[in-house]
Design an enzyme around this catalytic site. Structure first.
Site, PDB file in Angstrom:
ATOM      1  N   TYR A  33      11.231 107.573  38.334  1.00 30.68           N
ATOM      2  CA  TYR A  33      12.417 107.780  39.169  1.00 30.68           C
ATOM      3  C   TYR A  33      12.277 109.148  39.841  1.00 30.68           C
ATOM      4  CZ  TYR A  33      17.029 106.477  40.772  1.00 30.68           C
ATOM      5  OH  TYR A  33      18.084 106.084  41.562  1.00 30.68           O
ATOM      6  N   HIS A  38      10.056 116.497  40.697  1.00 32.08           N
ATOM      7  CA  HIS A  38       8.737 115.946  40.343  1.00 32.08           C
ATOM      8  C   HIS A  38       7.745 116.170  41.477  1.00 32.08           C
ATOM      9  CE1 HIS A  38      11.385 113.009  38.033  1.00 32.08           C
ATOM     10  NE2 HIS A  38      10.617 113.502  37.087  1.00 32.08           N
ATOM     11  N   GLN A 149      10.305 124.094  34.917  1.00 36.77           N
ATOM     12  CA  GLN A 149      11.059 125.093  34.151  1.00 36.77           C
ATOM     13  C   GLN A 149      12.461 124.591  33.784  1.00 36.77           C
ATOM     14  OE1 GLN A 149      10.445 127.806  32.589  1.00 36.77           O
ATOM     15  NE2 GLN A 149      12.540 128.536  32.275  1.00 36.77           N
TER      16      GLN A 149
END
Ligand code: PAF
Length: 281
Positions: A33, A38, A149
């Site tokens: 997803y 990403h 992070q």
């Protein structure tokens, strides 16, 4: 001409396709997803490595019994289109049976760093994360692996694990990617209704407010936790799970800040649990 992206679903296929890749190989493990967070990791991997492998696996062992495994958002077709357009070489999409066949009984457990924060509230979560990450690394054999992070404790735990187990993969940590109103990108943002989505902007506002106070000289851990709490509590749709002001290396709560510090939060909006953090240096 560049070879088209390959999708592997069984381990033998992954190993044989991996053996054809030119070094260095960069790896981005995901649960799919895919959002801009990403994509920023994948972009960095494409910039820094000759070949890039991405995995998509919603890892059941890192979800608690009452968590959102069944409803976790999925969009394999959309994900594959994004990965292909970014120049990814190999995508590893194993099934649960491939990762955890019948009789499976081996686990990787990082001890102390997993005790506070997420580890305290999500028992077994990090055991599932570290186990699956080692299994993914053993299939992909990456020179570098990229993590966000946003999952600050996950990053700390994975770094510790790679050091402790002499895993020859460099862990690269990439900054949090935020929506225009500051909300950290997360696949779970898709669960928020429009009112909750609007309200969730308070998280980054509260963290930046504390960061400003730190900039002006505040070094008392409790005062910083209270600043964050007060701002989030004022938002009626938010329900705080924790506000932490901890040493960046050990993740232990601080009375007085002396070095690099992780200010992190977990907050519910309805049933959706969001995490976020900011680093004070
Ligand atoms: O951060 C995630 O998406 C997951 O925890 C990871 C690292 C892919 C392991 O399942």
């Amino acid at each position: 001409m560049k070879k088209p992206m390959v999708v592997a679903t069984i381990l033998e296929e992954l190993r044989s396709e991996r053996s054809l890749l030119s070094e260095p190989v960069g790896f981005v493990p995901t649960m799919g997803y895919l959002h801009d967070g990403h994509l920023s990791l994948i972009r960095r991997a494409v910039e820094e490595c000759v070949s890039v492998v991405v995995s998509i696996f919603v890892n059941p062992t890192q979800f608690g019994p009452k968590e959102d495994l069944a409803t976790y958002p999925r969009d394999i077709e959309g994900d594959l289109r994004k990965l292909e357009s970014m120049g990814v070489n190999l995508v590893w999409i194993p099934t649960s049976e491939v990762m955890y066949p019948g009789g499976y009984q081996t686990w990787v457990d990082v001890e102390t760093l997993t005790l506070p924060l997420e580890g305290k509230l999500r028992p077994g979560h990090f055991r599932g994360v570290t186990t699956v990450v080692v299994k993914l690394f053993n299939g992909v054999l990456p020179g570098k692996a990229y993590f966000g992070q946003k999952d600050a404790q996950q990053v700390a735990v994975i770094r510790q694990m790679t050091r402790d187990l002499n895993i020859p993969t460099e862990i690269v940590v990439c900054p949090i990617i935020r929506e225009p109103d500051g909300l950290a990108m997360s696949s779970r943002n898709a669960y928020l209704d429009p009112d909750q989505r609007k309200a969730a902007a308070v998280l980054f506002l509260a963290l930046t407010n504390a960061k400003d106070a730190y900039g002006k000289g505040e070094r008392n851990g409790e005062n910083l936790r209270v600043l964050v709490r007060e701002m989030i509590v004022a938002e009626s749709l938010a329900e705080i799970q924790y506000v932490s002001c901890a040493d960046f290396g050990t993740l232990q709560e601080l009375d007085t800040l002396t070095g690099k510090t992780l200010l992190s939060i977990a907050v519910f909006f309805g049933k959706t649990r969001l995490i976020d953090n900011i680093v004070l240096v």
